[in-house]
Design a protein around this motif. Structure first.
Motif, short mmCIF file in Angstrom:
data_model
loop_
_atom_site.label_atom_id
_atom_site.label_comp_id
_atom_site.label_asym_id
_atom_site.label_seq_id
_atom_site.Cartn_x
_atom_site.Cartn_y
_atom_site.Cartn_z
N ALA A 82 7.66 4.26 8.54
CA ALA A 82 6.69 4.52 7.48
C ALA A 82 5.30 4.22 7.99
N ARG A 83 4.35 5.01 7.55
CA ARG A 83 2.96 4.77 7.92
C ARG A 83 2.14 4.59 6.66
N CYS A 84 1.35 3.52 6.65
CA CYS A 84 0.41 3.31 5.56
C CYS A 84 -0.90 2.84 6.17
N ALA A 93 0.86 -1.19 0.00
CA ALA A 93 0.00 0.00 0.00
C ALA A 93 0.89 1.23 0.00
N SER A 94 0.35 2.33 -0.44
CA SER A 94 1.14 3.56 -0.48
C SER A 94 1.52 3.98 0.93
N ARG A 95 2.75 4.42 1.04
CA ARG A 95 3.23 4.98 2.31
C ARG A 95 2.77 6.43 2.36
N ASN A 96 1.97 6.78 3.38
CA ASN A 96 1.45 8.13 3.47
C ASN A 96 2.46 9.08 4.07
N TRP A 97 3.16 8.62 5.07
CA TRP A 97 4.15 9.44 5.76
C TRP A 97 5.42 8.62 5.93
N MET A 98 6.54 9.32 5.89
CA MET A 98 7.82 8.73 6.22
C MET A 98 8.45 9.61 7.30
N TYR A 99 9.14 8.98 8.23
CA TYR A 99 9.67 9.69 9.38
C TYR A 99 11.15 9.33 9.63
#
Length: 115
Positions: free
Chosen positions: A98-100, A29-35
């Motif tokens: 990463a958040r998805c 799935a697309s990664r919405n945020w990366m940290y």
């Protein structure tokens, strides 16, 4: 099998620079945020920078603003953290995350030592 693999850490003198990389793979799935997050001995984990993968909007902790730059190369599925004017207080293990839609994922981290 999701993987986040950091690299680029090391030992640097105060005032020096390092560039960290985080290679992402296995996301369905697309990664919405990366940290980028750091963990120093005896201190709480601190969010350093984050980037919205779609818009490219970036946000920084006050402690690194003006010195660190987060960026991404979507073609390479790689996240970067350019760190300039490093200070001894920047010494920590740096982890990318990463958040998805399926949740949050973390790398193992890379050690940055400023001394």
């Amino acid at each position: 099998h999701v993987q986040l693999v950091e690299s680029g850490g090391g030992l640097v003198q105060p005032g020096g620079s390092l560039r960290l990389s985080c290679a992402a793979s296995g996301f369905t799935a697309s990664r919405n945020w990366m940290y980028w997050v750091r963990q120093a001995p005896g201190k709480e984990r601190e969010g350093v920078a984050r980037i919205a993968t779609g818009s490219g909007n970036t946000y920084y902790a006050d402690s690194v603003k003006g010195r660190f730059t987060i960026s991404q190369d979507n073609a390479k599925q790689t996240l970067y953290l350019q760190m300039n004017s490093l200070e001894t207080e920047d010494t920590a293990v740096y982890l990318c995350a990463a958040r998805c839609i399926f949740g949050s994922y973390w790398g193992q981290g890379t050690q940055v030592t400023v001394s």
